[in-house]
Design a protein around this motif. Structure first.
Motif, PDB file in Angstrom:
ATOM      1  N   ASN A 408      30.701  43.635  27.431  1.00 14.67           N
ATOM      2  CA  ASN A 408      30.846  43.187  28.817  1.00 14.67           C
ATOM      3  C   ASN A 408      29.993  41.945  29.020  1.00 14.67           C
ATOM      4  O   ASN A 408      28.835  41.897  28.584  1.00 14.67           O
ATOM      5  CB  ASN A 408      30.397  44.268  29.796  1.00 14.67           C
ATOM      6  CG  ASN A 408      31.518  45.224  30.148  1.00 14.67           C
ATOM      7  OD1 ASN A 408      31.512  46.366  29.730  1.00 14.67           O
ATOM      8  ND2 ASN A 408      32.493  44.759  30.916  1.00 14.67           N
ATOM      9  N   TYR A 410      29.053  38.896  32.096  1.00 16.09           N
ATOM     10  CA  TYR A 410      29.175  38.466  33.485  1.00 16.09           C
ATOM     11  C   TYR A 410      28.674  37.029  33.597  1.00 16.09           C
ATOM     12  O   TYR A 410      27.540  36.722  33.237  1.00 16.09           O
ATOM     13  CB  TYR A 410      28.381  39.385  34.413  1.00 16.09           C
ATOM     14  CG  TYR A 410      28.872  40.813  34.395  1.00 16.09           C
ATOM     15  CD1 TYR A 410      29.868  41.235  35.274  1.00 16.09           C
ATOM     16  CD2 TYR A 410      28.360  41.738  33.485  1.00 16.09           C
ATOM     17  CE1 TYR A 410      30.332  42.547  35.246  1.00 16.09           C
ATOM     18  CE2 TYR A 410      28.817  43.038  33.453  1.00 16.09           C
ATOM     19  CZ  TYR A 410      29.804  43.431  34.334  1.00 16.09           C
ATOM     20  OH  TYR A 410      30.276  44.726  34.301  1.00 16.09           O
ATOM     21  N   ASN A 451      34.223  38.020  34.417  1.00 15.52           N
ATOM     22  CA  ASN A 451      33.588  39.163  33.770  1.00 15.52           C
ATOM     23  C   ASN A 451      34.424  39.677  32.602  1.00 15.52           C
ATOM     24  O   ASN A 451      34.935  40.796  32.631  1.00 15.52           O
ATOM     25  CB  ASN A 451      33.354  40.295  34.777  1.00 15.52           C
ATOM     26  CG  ASN A 451      34.654  40.820  35.370  1.00 15.52           C
ATOM     27  OD1 ASN A 451      35.684  40.140  35.319  1.00 15.52           O
ATOM     28  ND2 ASN A 451      34.625  42.028  35.925  1.00 15.52           N
ATOM     29  N   GLU A 453      35.779  41.539  29.547  1.00 13.00           N
ATOM     30  CA  GLU A 453      35.441  42.789  28.865  1.00 13.00           C
ATOM     31  C   GLU A 453      36.330  42.921  27.634  1.00 13.00           C
ATOM     32  O   GLU A 453      37.540  42.677  27.703  1.00 13.00           O
ATOM     33  CB  GLU A 453      35.647  43.990  29.783  1.00 13.00           C
ATOM     34  CG  GLU A 453      35.379  45.328  29.105  1.00 13.00           C
ATOM     35  CD  GLU A 453      35.664  46.511  30.003  1.00 13.00           C
ATOM     36  OE1 GLU A 453      35.756  47.633  29.492  1.00 13.00           O
ATOM     37  OE2 GLU A 453      35.817  46.304  31.230  1.00 13.00           O
TER      38      GLU A 453
END
Length: 811
Positions: A408, A410, A451, A453
């Motif tokens: 992940n 951000y 973001n 993923e």
């Protein structure tokens, strides 16, 4: 108190340590699977000599049917190498383009990534491993590493042996292992620009146990900048880093070893200043650049620097330019032997945070921008690579396993323009035009967020059939499935309103803002991509010391979402996966009782769906983003030599010729010089060279050591003096994906020198060194896009002469 290993203890740890060694080096990859490396310890316990370790490292891949460049512990120590950026000079096929700790790319044979621009949702095609642990973000592995022992550059796809998908190849970095023999080391270096580096390590048995050992290491590096800012009276391009690494080795039984690794590092730089290096005044067709750099500079009251950037490393940037990264990690490397089989498991956690702090970064004191930042916080990933290998010595040997990755990330971005932005970006000096542009751009801001993923899983298998005592047949297969998703949001804000403007002018303001910084937008992008990797190879030993091989390997790297600020509405929000076929033939040989090692290879790599940059106009503003070119090809030859003609002289040489080009790309991004009125909207790049790839590169070096017998009477230990030099050279290369003639970096060579004196047992070692000893001035990036328009040429420069001394001690 030092502890000595008993024969029972040596027997207890020999297998587990060997297994963890091969797991934490390139032998953990293809060589370990094929069974071609017999009882080779690529990294050795601390009690072994540097010379012995280096010899084993240099010869570890002589039975492996693929091209490999090795940087040994001896080279790392002699050349004062502390990170991968410094080591790349010894592996000419390895190219690293560096702008800052986030914007960088690592290529082998021209493939890995086409640009150093950050691609948050797409991993590079050259994975980097430290002690077998995959580093998802290159910035995690590119800077100083405690206890650096060796670097192996494996060329061509490596996917069927485990780990991350790859195209150009893979880089394996190894560090020193814990030892059951107590030892402490310390090292201090000092050089110009107030360069100071301190390193220390300690290792030994835990509580005098014969089943547990530890290793602790730490470093700190500081260097002032060498680019003088004459407006602010300070230097840019400084370097401040620190880090620590802790390891525990557990050997509860003869068949089981567990290696636990913990690390942390921090890098802080006032960096990446783009130096002014001239102006494009005419397009390729001879037409003058209207509203060019000088016209814009006059409108904002700026007088460009009167000198060439390479003559004097100076800048007039005013503002605060800072980038920082923090990395953290933990890993468990487990090896278990049972019934002749070996189970290897590498479990890891990685964390990475990138914090730029670029404020009021304006040249000549002209406030064009107030902020330009893209924070990555947090990035967190976990990986698991598990593999089981069959017993050695059978007609058929092999391994199979599974690789898993979850990440992940951000990203939070902020861009704000200053009070002179309108005057700078205006299309002309007409009062009405300036009114509209000032209202549109002055203090205009934009925030964006994405973001990405990633979840990836990949089963793999690879084996070798020993068809005859001299003939081996290798085969491997892998399927990798990657699921990626990302939400992208962007919105803009401004302190200006539309009062006093006509409806037509209001629309002009909106169009200018849309083109310059992007409209408010939100989209969600998802990719589900599968990749098949394969290996087929045959190797034949003509003599015990001469082996020839032919290899076909297939690899790739997943694409993903394309979250780019100001992404044109007609651009695709996802990128397809790359697929590469590699064809290689080579020979590995050793002569004169191992005193000369000569390896040569020829290769052709065909890349489909090559991920590169394209450019589209949003209004009148060119915007770059990722897309796929149909096909690119890299073909060439490589030669690696190592020689030890006498006990006192060692030498090495590496040569690479690489012709890397677009084989099919009909709609590429036109360079600045082609953007004349009425010019093409896109350019045919078929047949044009790939960027960041010099056609020819080389590295040569030699060392001479001599025992100082006349000093035995006054020295407590035998003394050895040494001196060495290395020279690296590369031909010209384009640093921008659009092959602009103004991004062409001329050929250059760098000379490095070192000399020193040490005790024969290396308990004390004093050396002096000079990197770039001739003070060659050169660019590492160059582009005609300085400050966002007008044809100003600027780029990042390489380090000037760096000289200093180093004192090492080992107890």
């Amino acid at each position: 108190m030092k502890t000595k290993k008993s024969p029972r203890l040596a027997q207890r740890i020999s297998l587990p340590v060997y297994l963890s060694l091969t797991a934490s080096t390139a032998a953990w990859g293809q060589a370990a699977v094929e069974g071609h490396v017999e009882d080779v310890v690529v990294t050795a316990p601390a009690a072994d000599t540097v010379e012995a370790i280096s010899q084993e490292q240099a010869t570890a891949f002589q039975s492996t049917p693929q091209a490999v460049s090795v940087v040994t512990k001896q080279q790392i120590q002699d050349l004062n190498i502390t990170n991968l950026l410094q080591a790349q000079k010894l592996a000419p096929s390895l190219q690293i383009k560096f702008s800052n700790v986030r914007n960088l790319t690592v290529n082998i044979r021209g493939f890995g990534a086409a640009t150093s621009n950050a691609t948050d949702s797409i991993f590079g095609g050259v994975p980097i491993y430290i002690d077998g642990v995959y580093q998802p973000r290159p910035g995690q592995a590119i800077f100083d590493i405690p206890d650096l022992e060796g670097i192996q550059v494996l060329k061509g796809p490596q996917s069927t042996s485990g780990g991350q998908d790859s195209t150009g190849g893979a880089v394996y970095i190894t560090t020193a292992l814990p030892s059951f023999v107590a030892q402490e080391t310390a090292e201090v270096s000092y050089g110009n620009y107030n360069y100071v580096q301190v390193k220390a390590s300690a290792t030994g048995a835990i509580a005098e146990s014969d089943k547990a050992a530890f290793r602790l290491s730490a470093f700190g590096t500081d260097r002032e900048g060498y680019i003088y800012n004459y407006n602010q009276g300070q230097n840019n391009n400084d370097w401040h880093s620190k880090g620590a690494r802790g390891q525990i080795l557990l050997t509860p039984t003869n068949d089981l070893s567990v290696r636990l690794v913990f690390d942390y590092s921090h890098v802080n730089q006032s960096c990446c200043v783009s130096l002014f290096n001239g102006v494009v005044t005419n397009y390729a067709n001879g037409a003058p650049v209207v509203n060019g750099f000088y016209a814009r500079a006059a409108r904002v009251g700026y007088t460009p620097l009167p000198w060439n950037a390479l003559d004097r490393y100076k800048t007039d940037v005013v503002g605060y330019l800072q980038t920082a990264q923090e990395t953290e990690g933990a890993a468990a490397i487990v090896d278990y032997a049972f019934n002749g089989f070996t189970l290897n498991s590498i479990s890891s956690y990685r964390g990475w945070d990138f914090h730029p702090n670029n404020r009021n970064g304006n040249f000549g004191g002209v406030p064009l921008t107030l902020n330009s930042n893209g924070h990555v916080s947090p990035e967190r990933s976990i990986t698991q690579n598990i593999k089981i290998s069959s017993p050695k010595g059978l007609p058929v040997e092999g391994s199979a396993g599974l690789f898993f990755l979850h990440e992940n990330l951000y990203d939070h971005g902020l861009t704000t323009y200053g009070p002179k932005a309108g005057n700078w970006f205006a299309s002309s000096s007409a009062p009405a035009t300036l009114l509209v542009y000032n209202r549109a751009l002055n203090y205009l801001g934009s925030q964006f967020y994405d973001n990405p993923e990633t979840n990836q899983i990949a089963p793999f298998a690879q084996g070798v059939w020993h068809a005859t005592p001299n003939l081996d047949i290798d085969a491997g297969l892998r399927y990798s499935y990657s699921a990626k998703q990302s939400l992208f949001r962007q919105y803009r804000f401004s302190v200006n309103d539309y009062s006093g403007l006509t409806p037509a002018q209001i629309q002009q303001v909106i169009n200018i803002q849309n083109g310059q910084i992007g409209a408010n937008r939100e989209f969600y992008a998802v990719t589900r991509q599968g990749l098949i990797s394969a290996l087929a190879s045959a190797s034949y030993k003509f003599t015990p010391d001469v082996m020839g091989y032919v290899t076909y390997s297939r690899g790739g790297r997943a694409g993903g979402p394309n979250p780019v600020a100001n992404l044109p509405l007609n651009a695709k929000t996802t990128v397809k996966a790359e697929e590469l076929d590699n064809y290689e033939v080579g020979v590995k040989s050793s002569f004169f009782d191992g005193r000369l090692q000569a390896n040569a290879s020829a290769f052709v790599m065909v890349m489909n769906n090559y991920i590169t940059n394209v450019t589209s106009l949003v209004g009148s503003t060119p915007v770059s983003y990722l897309a796929n070119a149909k096909r690119a090809i890299s073909r060439g030859v490589e030669l690696d030599l190592r020689a030890k003609p006498t006990e006192e002289i060692t030498a090495y040489a590496s040569f690479t010729y690489d012709d890397a080009y677009f084989d099919s790309f009909n709609s590429g991004p036109c360079p600045f010089e082609m953007n004349y009125p009425g010019g093409p909207k896109s350019c045919n790049f078929t047949g044009k060279p790939l960027s960041i790839v010099p056609k020819f590169a080389m590295a040569v070096g030699a060392d001479y050591t001599h025992r100082l017998d006349p000093f035995e009477a006054i020295s407590p230990k035998p003394l050895v003096a040494y001196v060495g030099a290395d020279f690296t050279y590369q031909t010209q290369q384009y640093s921008e994906a659009n092959d602009s003639i103004y991004s062409l970096i001329p050929a250059y060579g760098l000379l490095n020198l070192h000399a020193g004196i040490r005790f024969e047992d290396a308990s004390w070692d004093f050396s002096v060194w000079a990197h770039n000893a001739l003070d060659k001035r050169y660019f590492i990036n160059l582009s005609p896009a300085l400050s966002g328009g007008g044809g100003g040429i600027g780029g990042n420069v390489g380090d000037p002469l760096m000289a200093g001394l180093t004192l090492r001690a080992k107890l």
